[in-house]
Design an enzyme around this catalytic site. Structure first.
Site, PDB file in Angstrom:
ATOM      1  N   ASN A   1     -12.224   0.034   1.241  1.00  0.00           N
ATOM      2  CA  ASN A   1     -10.907   0.676   1.270  1.00  0.00           C
ATOM      3  C   ASN A   1     -10.647   1.377  -0.063  1.00  0.00           C
ATOM      4  O   ASN A   1     -11.065   0.904  -1.132  1.00  0.00           O
ATOM      5  CB  ASN A   1      -9.783  -0.298   1.641  1.00  0.00           C
TER       6      ASN A   1
ATOM      7  N   GLU B   1      -7.468   2.968  -1.997  1.00  0.00           N
ATOM      8  CA  GLU B   1      -6.010   3.137  -2.006  1.00  0.00           C
ATOM      9  C   GLU B   1      -5.602   4.280  -2.921  1.00  0.00           C
ATOM     10  O   GLU B   1      -6.415   4.828  -3.682  1.00  0.00           O
ATOM     11  CB  GLU B   1      -5.356   1.816  -2.427  1.00  0.00           C
TER      12      GLU B   1
ATOM     13  N   CYS C   1      -8.959   3.240   4.965  1.00  0.00           N
ATOM     14  CA  CYS C   1      -9.533   1.918   5.243  1.00  0.00           C
ATOM     15  C   CYS C   1     -11.053   1.935   5.084  1.00  0.00           C
ATOM     16  O   CYS C   1     -11.705   2.986   5.212  1.00  0.00           O
ATOM     17  CB  CYS C   1      -9.198   1.491   6.667  1.00  0.00           C
TER      18      CYS C   1
ATOM     19  N   GLU D   1     -13.358   0.836   7.089  1.00  0.00           N
ATOM     20  CA  GLU D   1     -14.101   1.229   8.289  1.00  0.00           C
ATOM     21  C   GLU D   1     -14.170   2.749   8.394  1.00  0.00           C
ATOM     22  O   GLU D   1     -15.208   3.323   8.747  1.00  0.00           O
ATOM     23  CB  GLU D   1     -13.407   0.676   9.538  1.00  0.00           C
TER      24      GLU D   1
ATOM     25  N   CYS E   1      -7.937  -2.431  11.836  1.00  0.00           N
ATOM     26  CA  CYS E   1      -6.589  -2.028  12.257  1.00  0.00           C
ATOM     27  C   CYS E   1      -6.689  -1.040  13.433  1.00  0.00           C
ATOM     28  O   CYS E   1      -7.757  -0.500  13.744  1.00  0.00           O
ATOM     29  CB  CYS E   1      -5.819  -1.413  11.099  1.00  0.00           C
TER      30      CYS E   1
ATOM     31  N   CYS F   1      -8.186   2.393  12.713  1.00  0.00           N
ATOM     32  CA  CYS F   1      -9.652   2.374  12.580  1.00  0.00           C
ATOM     33  C   CYS F   1     -10.316   2.197  13.938  1.00  0.00           C
ATOM     34  O   CYS F   1     -11.349   2.819  14.217  1.00  0.00           O
ATOM     35  CB  CYS F   1     -10.081   1.272  11.618  1.00  0.00           C
TER      36      CYS F   1
HETATM   37  N1  THU Z   1      -7.463  -2.053   5.368  1.00  0.00           N
HETATM   38  C1  THU Z   1      -8.747  -1.708   5.681  1.00  0.00           C
HETATM   39  O1  THU Z   1      -9.527  -1.269   4.832  1.00  0.00           O
HETATM   40  N2  THU Z   1      -9.133  -1.837   6.982  1.00  0.00           N
HETATM   41  C2  THU Z   1      -8.323  -2.270   7.990  1.00  0.00           C
HETATM   42  O2  THU Z   1      -8.743  -2.279   9.147  1.00  0.00           O
HETATM   43  C3  THU Z   1      -6.971  -2.717   7.695  1.00  0.00           C
HETATM   44  C4  THU Z   1      -6.505  -2.559   6.303  1.00  0.00           C
HETATM   45  C5  THU Z   1      -7.033  -1.899   3.967  1.00  0.00           C
HETATM   46  C6  THU Z   1      -6.047  -0.809   3.743  1.00  0.00           C
HETATM   47  C7  THU Z   1      -5.345  -1.274   2.478  1.00  0.00           C
HETATM   48  O3  THU Z   1      -6.083  -0.804   1.347  1.00  0.00           O
HETATM   49  C8  THU Z   1      -5.456  -2.784   2.534  1.00  0.00           C
HETATM   50  O4  THU Z   1      -6.409  -3.088   3.531  1.00  0.00           O
HETATM   51  C9  THU Z   1      -4.154  -3.477   2.859  1.00  0.00           C
HETATM   52  O5  THU Z   1      -3.586  -2.947   4.004  1.00  0.00           O
END
Ligand code: THU
Length: 132
Positions: A43, A45, A54, A56, A85, A88
């Site tokens: 991920n 940010e 994310c 994925e 999520c 994704c």
């Molecule tokens: N996140 C992912 O990388 N994949 C997911 O399927 C759900 C959430 C990350 C996004 C963010 O940086 C952190 O998790 C908290 O939401």
């Protein structure tokens, strides 16, 4: 279905690269595409929180930008072993020939692994056939 140990290990390693200064929640992903190549992602940010990508989707964009359009399995590593999520899952469905045959492995820090298919997690994904 037996767990894809290599994919899970690579997802854990990718998690170490997560850029998550805002949530502190690191995620790693590794996917196997149709020709056997593995792509990883973490991920990423952003101070403008909505721009966060994310793990994925990072891995999928790497796969597509290298010319592969079919994912056959994906592993996700987090602290607590959560599934991808909804955004994704929809992104993954775009690159599945059959979501029932695409394995999803979710690993937590205790070494436990959950197993699903994309169809288990998103049974009614929106795909090309929806546009016919
Ligand atoms: N996140 C992912 O990388 N994949 C997911 O399927 C759900 C959430 C990350 C996004 C963010 O940086 C952190 O998790 C908290 O939401």
């Amino acid at each position: 279905m037996s767990a894809d140990a290599e994919l899970i290990e690579l997802a854990k390693q990718a998690r170490d690269k997560a850029y998550c200064p805002y949530s502190g929640y690191s995620v790693g992903s590794a996917l196997r595409c149709a020709d056997g190549t593995v792509y990883t992602g973490c991920n990423v940010e952003n101070a403008s929180l909505g721009l966060t990508i994310c793990a994925e989707r990072t891995a999928l964009v790497k796969m597509v930008s290298e010319g592969c359009h079919r994912v056959v399995a994906i592993a996700v590593a987090t602290k607590d072993g959560v599934a991808p999520c909804g955004a994704c899952l929809q992104f993954i469905v775009e690159f599945c020939s059959d979501p029932k045959l695409v394995d999803v492995w979710v690993a937590n820090e205790k070494g436990e692994v959950g197993e699903y298919t994309i169809a288990d997690l998103l049974p009614h994904g929106f795909d090309k056939s929806s546009l016919d």
